[in-house]
Write a protein that holds these residues in place. Structure first.
Motif, PDB file in Angstrom:
ATOM      1  N   ALA A   1     -55.272 -22.148  27.061  1.00  0.00           N
ATOM      2  CA  ALA A   1     -56.146 -21.651  26.096  1.00  0.00           C
ATOM      3  C   ALA A   1     -55.964 -20.121  25.909  1.00  0.00           C
ATOM      4  N   ALA A   2     -56.146 -19.218  25.946  1.00  0.00           N
ATOM      5  CA  ALA A   2     -56.504 -17.958  25.453  1.00  0.00           C
ATOM      6  C   ALA A   2     -57.288 -16.831  24.343  1.00  0.00           C
ATOM      7  N   THR A   3     -57.813 -16.325  25.111  1.00  0.00           N
ATOM      8  CA  THR A   3     -58.541 -15.337  23.186  1.00  0.00           C
ATOM      9  C   THR A   3     -58.462 -13.563  23.719  1.00  0.00           C
ATOM     10  N   ASP A   4     -58.633 -13.187  22.538  1.00  0.00           N
ATOM     11  CA  ASP A   4     -58.371 -11.712  22.169  1.00  0.00           C
ATOM     12  C   ASP A   4     -59.763 -10.966  23.483  1.00  0.00           C
ATOM     13  N   VAL A   5     -61.099 -12.186  23.480  1.00  0.00           N
ATOM     14  CA  VAL A   5     -62.139 -11.258  23.751  1.00  0.00           C
ATOM     15  C   VAL A   5     -61.706 -10.789  25.010  1.00  0.00           C
ATOM     16  N   SER A   6     -62.313  -9.541  25.346  1.00  0.00           N
ATOM     17  CA  SER A   6     -62.241  -8.790  26.661  1.00  0.00           C
ATOM     18  C   SER A   6     -63.291  -9.628  27.418  1.00  0.00           C
ATOM     19  N   ILE A   7     -63.650  -9.218  29.024  1.00  0.00           N
ATOM     20  CA  ILE A   7     -64.476  -9.560  29.928  1.00  0.00           C
ATOM     21  C   ILE A   7     -66.364  -8.969  29.149  1.00  0.00           C
ATOM     22  N   GLU A   8     -65.435  -7.239  29.252  1.00  0.00           N
ATOM     23  CA  GLU A   8     -66.677  -6.511  28.741  1.00  0.00           C
ATOM     24  C   GLU A   8     -67.376  -7.454  27.186  1.00  0.00           C
ATOM     25  N   GLU A   9     -66.933  -7.999  26.348  1.00  0.00           N
ATOM     26  CA  GLU A   9     -67.476  -8.198  25.073  1.00  0.00           C
ATOM     27  C   GLU A   9     -68.044  -9.656  25.722  1.00  0.00           C
ATOM     28  N   SER A  10     -67.699 -10.045  26.112  1.00  0.00           N
ATOM     29  CA  SER A  10     -67.971 -11.562  26.459  1.00  0.00           C
ATOM     30  C   SER A  10     -69.213 -12.173  27.079  1.00  0.00           C
ATOM     31  N   LYS A  11     -69.901 -10.803  28.633  1.00  0.00           N
ATOM     32  CA  LYS A  11     -70.731 -10.410  28.941  1.00  0.00           C
ATOM     33  C   LYS A  11     -72.582 -11.485  28.230  1.00  0.00           C
ATOM     34  N   GLY A  12     -72.724 -12.193  28.648  1.00  0.00           N
ATOM     35  CA  GLY A  12     -73.868 -12.986  28.153  1.00  0.00           C
ATOM     36  C   GLY A  12     -73.390 -13.776  26.864  1.00  0.00           C
ATOM     37  N   LYS A  13     -72.103 -14.483  26.941  1.00  0.00           N
ATOM     38  CA  LYS A  13     -71.874 -14.409  25.429  1.00  0.00           C
ATOM     39  C   LYS A  13     -71.120 -16.153  25.859  1.00  0.00           C
ATOM     40  N   SER A  14     -71.247 -17.038  24.507  1.00  0.00           N
ATOM     41  CA  SER A  14     -70.267 -18.314  24.870  1.00  0.00           C
ATOM     42  C   SER A  14     -69.611 -17.803  23.858  1.00  0.00           C
TER      43      SER A  14
ATOM     44  N   GLY B   1     -28.891 -33.866  31.047  1.00  0.00           N
ATOM     45  CA  GLY B   1     -29.036 -32.915  30.517  1.00  0.00           C
ATOM     46  C   GLY B   1     -30.235 -31.696  29.485  1.00  0.00           C
ATOM     47  N   VAL B   2     -31.209 -32.322  30.162  1.00  0.00           N
ATOM     48  CA  VAL B   2     -32.180 -30.821  29.282  1.00  0.00           C
ATOM     49  C   VAL B   2     -32.481 -29.550  30.222  1.00  0.00           C
ATOM     50  N   TYR B   3     -33.443 -28.993  29.381  1.00  0.00           N
ATOM     51  CA  TYR B   3     -33.427 -28.013  29.976  1.00  0.00           C
ATOM     52  C   TYR B   3     -34.696 -27.967  31.224  1.00  0.00           C
ATOM     53  N   ALA B   4     -34.841 -27.587  32.134  1.00  0.00           N
ATOM     54  CA  ALA B   4     -35.998 -27.945  33.170  1.00  0.00           C
ATOM     55  C   ALA B   4     -36.919 -27.217  33.736  1.00  0.00           C
ATOM     56  N   SER B   5     -36.752 -26.246  33.646  1.00  0.00           N
ATOM     57  CA  SER B   5     -37.238 -24.651  33.704  1.00  0.00           C
ATOM     58  C   SER B   5     -37.717 -24.112  33.039  1.00  0.00           C
ATOM     59  N   GLY B   6     -38.773 -23.444  32.837  1.00  0.00           N
ATOM     60  CA  GLY B   6     -39.159 -22.065  32.337  1.00  0.00           C
ATOM     61  C   GLY B   6     -40.565 -21.174  32.651  1.00  0.00           C
ATOM     62  N   THR B   7     -41.209 -20.461  31.544  1.00  0.00           N
ATOM     63  CA  THR B   7     -41.770 -19.918  32.088  1.00  0.00           C
ATOM     64  C   THR B   7     -42.928 -19.915  30.423  1.00  0.00           C
ATOM     65  N   TYR B   8     -44.591 -20.025  30.751  1.00  0.00           N
ATOM     66  CA  TYR B   8     -45.344 -20.433  29.625  1.00  0.00           C
ATOM     67  C   TYR B   8     -46.271 -19.539  29.821  1.00  0.00           C
ATOM     68  N   THR B   9     -46.860 -19.191  28.812  1.00  0.00           N
ATOM     69  CA  THR B   9     -47.298 -17.826  28.179  1.00  0.00           C
ATOM     70  C   THR B   9     -48.573 -18.313  27.970  1.00  0.00           C
ATOM     71  N   ILE B  10     -49.977 -19.119  28.630  1.00  0.00           N
ATOM     72  CA  ILE B  10     -50.427 -19.344  28.295  1.00  0.00           C
ATOM     73  C   ILE B  10     -51.644 -19.109  26.522  1.00  0.00           C
ATOM     74  N   GLY B  11     -50.723 -20.367  25.475  1.00  0.00           N
ATOM     75  CA  GLY B  11     -51.899 -20.043  24.566  1.00  0.00           C
ATOM     76  C   GLY B  11     -51.027 -19.541  23.579  1.00  0.00           C
ATOM     77  N   GLY B  12     -49.563 -19.200  24.437  1.00  0.00           N
ATOM     78  CA  GLY B  12     -48.418 -18.904  23.649  1.00  0.00           C
ATOM     79  C   GLY B  12     -47.078 -19.897  23.024  1.00  0.00           C
ATOM     80  N   ASN B  13     -45.881 -18.967  23.800  1.00  0.00           N
ATOM     81  CA  ASN B  13     -44.768 -19.319  23.520  1.00  0.00           C
ATOM     82  C   ASN B  13     -44.299 -19.853  25.107  1.00  0.00           C
ATOM     83  N   TRP B  14     -42.681 -20.011  24.657  1.00  0.00           N
ATOM     84  CA  TRP B  14     -41.860 -20.841  26.225  1.00  0.00           C
ATOM     85  C   TRP B  14     -40.557 -19.950  26.186  1.00  0.00           C
ATOM     86  N   THR B  15     -40.285 -19.525  27.391  1.00  0.00           N
ATOM     87  CA  THR B  15     -39.528 -18.720  27.990  1.00  0.00           C
ATOM     88  C   THR B  15     -38.484 -19.362  28.231  1.00  0.00           C
ATOM     89  N   ILE B  16     -37.060 -20.430  27.858  1.00  0.00           N
ATOM     90  CA  ILE B  16     -36.526 -21.250  28.543  1.00  0.00           C
ATOM     91  C   ILE B  16     -35.809 -20.739  29.641  1.00  0.00           C
TER      92      ILE B  16
END
Length: 199
Positions: free
Chosen positions: A34-47, A76-91
């Motif tokens: 999961a990912a969020t666009d809320v910054s650390i400063e914005e999240s202080k004291g908040k859920s 014969g399937v792709y077996a490695s990649g990078t995953y951007t948390i909350g986003g997409n895969w790069t195979i």
């Protein structure tokens, strides 16, 4: 979940994971992020609400006819990649592998039975399956050993989907993926695609 095949890249912004499914299907894990666009400063004291998403594709197999299964292999399937948390895969298109479950004494299944046990779900990287990708079923039916190979090329595995392929000896539904093979007819039911392939 961080394993020996998963590394968290040290980057600013959204984390990126380098990931490869375990070669042993029974040790493969689910990957949730999961990912969020809320910054650390914005999240202080908040859920902060996080929308977690499954990042892998689960694959199961069901018997469409009675037989004794010796093994099922996804090859014969792709077996490695990078995953951007909350986003997409790069195979990594240079790395392909086979994944297999086998039954040393054979597993007797009736029509409609799941072939995979609960701990034998293939948890693989989402992808458009490349040329050469196939499913290989080795089984015994009416006293005869058979191996059926069927192409999976072009089928799309989407993240967060659990796909069940039903293996049959005859065509029963128009939305099945149908393979006409010399070793015998097999249909593979796929909830998410309705393509027709003839080998």
């Amino acid at each position: 979940y961080i394993s020996s095949s998963t590394n968290a890249a040290q980057v600013t912004g959204v984390p990126v994971l380098a990931f490869s499914p375990d070669a042993d299907v029974t040790k493969q894990v689910d990957l949730i992020g999961a990912a969020t666009d809320v910054s650390i400063e914005e999240s202080k004291g908040k859920s902060i609400a996080l929308g977690f998403r499954h990042a892998l594709t689960g694959i199961k197999f069901k018997a469409g006819f009675p037989c004794t299964v010796k093994s099922i292999k996804i090859s014969g399937v792709y077996a490695s990649g990078t995953y951007t948390i909350g986003g997409n895969w790069t195979i990594d298109s240079n790395i392909k592998k086979d994944y297999e479950i086998s039954f040393s004494s054979g597993k007797e299944v009736s029509t409609g039975n799941m072939i995979n046990a609960d701990n034998q779900t293939f948890m693989l990287i989402p992808q458009a399956l490349p040329a050469g990708a196939e499913v290989i079923l080795t089984y015994t039916s009416e006293g005869t050993d058979k191996t059926i190979k069927a192409s999976l090329e072009g089928i799309e595995w989407e993240p967060g989907k659990m796909i069940t392929y039903t293996l049959n000896e005859e065509v029963k539904e128009s939305n099945y993926v149908y393979f006409d093979l010399a070793a015998g007819n097999v249909t593979i039911g796929n909830t998410y695609t309705g393509y027709i392939y003839v080998n």
